[in-house]
Design a protein around this motif. Structure first.
Motif, mmCIF file in Angstrom:
data_model
loop_
_atom_site.group_PDB
_atom_site.id
_atom_site.type_symbol
_atom_site.label_atom_id
_atom_site.label_comp_id
_atom_site.label_asym_id
_atom_site.label_seq_id
_atom_site.Cartn_x
_atom_site.Cartn_y
_atom_site.Cartn_z
ATOM 1 N N GLY A 87 0.811 -1.217 0.000
ATOM 2 C CA GLY A 87 0.000 0.000 0.000
ATOM 3 C C GLY A 87 0.849 1.273 0.000
ATOM 4 O O GLY A 87 0.413 2.318 -0.503
ATOM 5 N N ASP A 88 2.058 1.209 0.544
ATOM 6 C CA ASP A 88 2.939 2.387 0.552
ATOM 7 C C ASP A 88 3.366 2.783 -0.864
ATOM 8 O O ASP A 88 3.924 3.864 -1.063
ATOM 9 C CB ASP A 88 4.205 2.114 1.387
ATOM 10 N N PHE A 89 3.131 1.874 -1.815
ATOM 11 C CA PHE A 89 3.578 2.135 -3.190
ATOM 12 C C PHE A 89 2.444 2.543 -4.125
ATOM 13 O O PHE A 89 2.618 2.558 -5.335
ATOM 14 C CB PHE A 89 4.303 0.902 -3.750
ATOM 15 N N GLU A 90 1.272 2.829 -3.554
ATOM 16 C CA GLU A 90 0.140 3.222 -4.403
ATOM 17 C C GLU A 90 0.481 4.437 -5.266
ATOM 18 O O GLU A 90 0.138 4.496 -6.440
ATOM 19 C CB GLU A 90 -1.093 3.545 -3.556
ATOM 20 N N SER A 91 1.176 5.401 -4.652
ATOM 21 C CA SER A 91 1.601 6.558 -5.448
ATOM 22 C C SER A 91 3.090 6.380 -5.771
ATOM 23 O O SER A 91 3.782 5.620 -5.090
ATOM 24 C CB SER A 91 1.382 7.853 -4.659
ATOM 25 N N PRO A 92 3.586 7.079 -6.806
ATOM 26 C CA PRO A 92 5.004 6.898 -7.173
ATOM 27 C C PRO A 92 5.964 7.614 -6.209
ATOM 28 O O PRO A 92 7.176 7.467 -6.333
ATOM 29 C CB PRO A 92 5.079 7.515 -8.575
ATOM 30 N N ASP A 93 5.403 8.365 -5.219
ATOM 31 C CA ASP A 93 6.248 9.213 -4.354
ATOM 32 C C ASP A 93 7.391 8.465 -3.681
ATOM 33 O O ASP A 93 8.525 8.932 -3.667
ATOM 34 C CB ASP A 93 5.402 9.854 -3.233
ATOM 35 N N ARG A 135 3.297 -1.934 -10.240
ATOM 36 C CA ARG A 135 4.211 -1.308 -11.206
ATOM 37 C C ARG A 135 5.321 -0.531 -10.503
ATOM 38 O O ARG A 135 6.478 -0.585 -10.893
ATOM 39 C CB ARG A 135 3.433 -0.375 -12.156
ATOM 40 N N HIS A 136 4.947 0.180 -9.430
ATOM 41 C CA HIS A 136 5.968 0.958 -8.724
ATOM 42 C C HIS A 136 6.988 0.044 -8.044
ATOM 43 O O HIS A 136 8.177 0.338 -8.012
ATOM 44 C CB HIS A 136 5.311 1.900 -7.704
ATOM 45 N N ILE A 137 6.497 -1.086 -7.524
ATOM 46 C CA ILE A 137 7.411 -2.034 -6.881
ATOM 47 C C ILE A 137 8.353 -2.630 -7.934
ATOM 48 O O ILE A 137 9.547 -2.806 -7.709
ATOM 49 C CB ILE A 137 6.618 -3.123 -6.120
ATOM 50 N N GLN A 138 7.803 -2.904 -9.118
ATOM 51 C CA GLN A 138 8.641 -3.441 -10.204
ATOM 52 C C GLN A 138 9.747 -2.439 -10.572
ATOM 53 O O GLN A 138 10.891 -2.835 -10.813
ATOM 54 C CB GLN A 138 7.769 -3.765 -11.427
ATOM 55 N N THR A 139 9.393 -1.147 -10.572
ATOM 56 C CA THR A 139 10.397 -0.116 -10.872
ATOM 57 C C THR A 139 11.553 -0.203 -9.878
ATOM 58 O O THR A 139 12.730 -0.108 -10.246
ATOM 59 C CB THR A 139 9.763 1.300 -10.781
ATOM 60 N N GLY A 169 -2.738 -2.629 -9.239
ATOM 61 C CA GLY A 169 -1.797 -2.716 -10.355
ATOM 62 C C GLY A 169 -0.764 -1.598 -10.313
ATOM 63 O O GLY A 169 0.401 -1.795 -10.653
ATOM 64 N N GLU A 170 -1.213 -0.421 -9.844
ATOM 65 C CA GLU A 170 -0.299 0.727 -9.724
ATOM 66 C C GLU A 170 0.859 0.398 -8.785
ATOM 67 O O GLU A 170 2.024 0.604 -9.117
ATOM 68 C CB GLU A 170 -1.056 1.937 -9.137
ATOM 69 N N ALA A 171 0.485 -0.103 -7.587
ATOM 70 C CA ALA A 171 1.502 -0.434 -6.576
ATOM 71 C C ALA A 171 2.473 -1.458 -7.154
ATOM 72 O O ALA A 171 3.685 -1.362 -7.000
ATOM 73 C CB ALA A 171 0.830 -0.973 -5.325
ATOM 74 N N SER A 193 0.305 -10.674 2.554
ATOM 75 C CA SER A 193 -1.088 -10.200 2.610
ATOM 76 C C SER A 193 -1.189 -8.794 2.034
ATOM 77 O O SER A 193 -2.166 -8.463 1.365
ATOM 78 C CB SER A 193 -1.638 -10.274 4.028
ATOM 79 N N SER A 194 -0.142 -7.975 2.252
ATOM 80 C CA SER A 194 -0.221 -6.630 1.682
ATOM 81 C C SER A 194 -0.110 -6.693 0.159
ATOM 82 O O SER A 194 -0.682 -5.889 -0.550
ATOM 83 C CB SER A 194 0.863 -5.722 2.290
ATOM 84 N N VAL A 195 0.613 -7.694 -0.336
ATOM 85 C CA VAL A 195 0.802 -7.846 -1.776
ATOM 86 C C VAL A 195 -0.494 -8.308 -2.448
ATOM 87 O O VAL A 195 -0.891 -7.813 -3.490
ATOM 88 C CB VAL A 195 1.960 -8.848 -2.033
ATOM 89 N N ILE A 196 -1.160 -9.256 -1.778
ATOM 90 C CA ILE A 196 -2.395 -9.828 -2.351
ATOM 91 C C ILE A 196 -3.435 -8.738 -2.587
ATOM 92 O O ILE A 196 -4.127 -8.731 -3.587
ATOM 93 C CB ILE A 196 -2.952 -10.936 -1.428
ATOM 94 N N ASN A 197 -3.525 -7.801 -1.622
ATOM 95 C CA ASN A 197 -4.567 -6.775 -1.730
ATOM 96 C C ASN A 197 -4.132 -5.536 -2.493
ATOM 97 O O ASN A 197 -4.823 -4.528 -2.483
ATOM 98 C CB ASN A 197 -5.002 -6.358 -0.317
ATOM 99 N N SER A 198 -2.982 -5.586 -3.136
ATOM 100 C CA SER A 198 -2.465 -4.345 -3.724
ATOM 101 C C SER A 198 -3.007 -4.122 -5.135
ATOM 102 O O SER A 198 -3.497 -5.039 -5.791
ATOM 103 C CB SER A 198 -0.953 -4.387 -3.758
#
Ligand code: G
Ligand code: MN
Length: 403
Positions: free
Chosen positions: A102-108, A145-149, A141-143, A134-139
């Motif tokens: 969830g911390d990765f929802e925005s690109p900040d 992508r940011h994690i992949q970056t 597509g945006e999050a 569990s945080s990953v399961i509920n995340s």
């Protein structure tokens, strides 16, 4: 009866973030390949007066009031400043820290991490982000992508508390994790539950085959440490080696250069499994090509695997396995392993040249016999290494029953 301490209010947390009151404590991780501390998990702590506010008292409030992301943003530059000091002492050190998808929802956050890494001139491979599944399961597509970056930048991704969620295995196949952290509950149940022992061992094997390293958490005794060492686990974290500690204490800990056992006996076992898999996939490919007339093209794709330095067993033999050099079973292994690959190469050539079924059967038999030789040397090495370090019968988990 003790009165409950007053609950922490969101305002107090807001003020603490603003006044820079939080710090990191670091819990060391020991490499089971070398016996040395090679990393640490950074855990947020709140010193107040002479003591620390327990994380359980402020993390849930921070979470429910949506302040985890501001806290993470405030803490990240601090983490890097600490890391620069640690790297001065241990240039290969890796520090992990806890976030949620969830911390990765925005690109900040990714932007902040990129800029800070640049500012501190730090190689991202020294950083590892721990996410619970569990945080990953509920995340979203945006999050994702940011994690992949972040992963593309070179930051490692660890799945925290592996074994406690619902679909860990599936998440592993879909997310770019390079580390799993076995949940401390699972590790602690290992001593009393044969099923937990089996789950831990099977998880380590699966991760090995996926090329993912395994950190076991919650190690509180030598027995558990020894057992994980013999199971092929990569790293260990727990009170038995070290509690979370302030940076200055961690530096003292590293300077004392304490060593734990680093004889990776479990990797001898993994080498056997790797070899069995190698043999199986080669035989499958060759028989499919030879006896059903399919797969000629795929036979060509095994060329790298036919190189005795590039198969997984070879990679271990010429890499981490070298610490067994001088051991007769280890020294005797190189020649038969090279011969095994020669037979494998001849077999593939025979198939490519459309050799007769009899000839291929004969070559297959040679391959199987040679493979038996390789395995028996590895087994000899494994049982002697276990004997040398005393086995774990006196103080470790019970030996398996049933055979
Ligand atoms: O789930 P996560 O990996 O973030 O948990 C880390 C927490 O586990 C820390 O708060 C740490 O104090 C605690 N911890 C670390 N090692 C041990 C251990 O050996 N035993 C127990 N009971 N807790 C531990
Ligand atoms: Mn963690």
């Amino acid at each position: 009866m003790n009165a409950c301490p007053p609950a922490i209010s969101p305002d107090e947390i807001r003020r603490a973030i603003a006044s820079d009151a939080f710090i990191f404590h670091y819990q060391p991780k020991v490499s089971l390949h070398t016996g040395q501390v090679n990393g640490a998990e950074a855990l947020i702590r709140w010193p107040r007066g002479d003591s620390l506010v327990p994380p359980g008292a402020f993390i849930p409030v921070t979470e429910t009031h949506g302040m985890m992301a501001p806290l993470a943003r405030a803490m990240f530059p601090k983490l890097l400043a600490d890391l620069v000091i640690i790297l001065d002492l241990r240039p290969e050190f890796v520090v992990s820290f806890n976030l949620t998808a969830g911390d990765f929802e925005s690109p900040d956050l990714v932007d902040l991490m990129r800029e800070s890494l640049h500012r501190y001139r730090l190689d991202p491979r020294h950083l590892q982000v721990e996410l619970t599944e569990s945080s990953v399961i509920n995340s979203s597509g945006e999050a994702r992508r940011h994690i992949q970056t972040l992963v593309d930048m070179g930051v490692q991704l660890a799945m925290d508390d592996f074994g406690t969620g619902y679909s860990s295995i599936d998440v592993l196949s879909q997310w770019p994790f390079s580390v799993v952290k076995l949940d401390q509950g699972l590790i602690q149940r290992m001593l009393t539950s044969e099923k937990s022992t089996t789950i831990v061992q099977a998880s380590i094997r699966m991760a090995h085959q996926l090329g993912i390293s395994v950190v076991a958490e919650g190690i509180e005794s030598a027995a558990v440490y020894d057992f994980l060492l013999a199971s092929g686990c990569s790293d260990a974290q727990g009170f038995w080696m070290g509690h979370p500690m302030a940076l200055s204490e961690l530096l003292g800990f590293l300077r004392s250069d304490q060593r734990w056992s680093g004889i990776p006996i479990g990797l001898i076992h993994m080498a056997q499994l790797d070899h069995i898999q190698w043999r199986r996939s080669l035989i499958e490919l060759v028989t499919a090509a030879a006896f059903t007339g399919t797969g000629h093209a795929s036979v060509r794709s095994v060329e790298a695997e036919l190189n005795p330095r590039l198969c997984k067993l070879g990679q271990w033999y010429y890499g981490l396995g070298q610490q067994f050099k001088g051991h007769p079973a280890f020294d005797q292994l190189e020649k038969p392993h090279r011969q095994l690959h020669e037979i494998g190469t001849e077999l593939v050539e025979a198939v490519q040249e459309n050799a007769s079924r009899e000839e291929i059967t004969l070559q297959l038999r040679r391959l199987t016999r040679q493979s038996g030789l390789v395995i028996s040397l590895l087994q000899e090495l494994e049982s002697e290494a276990l004997l040398e370090r005393g086995g774990f019968t006196q103080h470790g988990p019970k030996p398996p029953s049933g055979c």
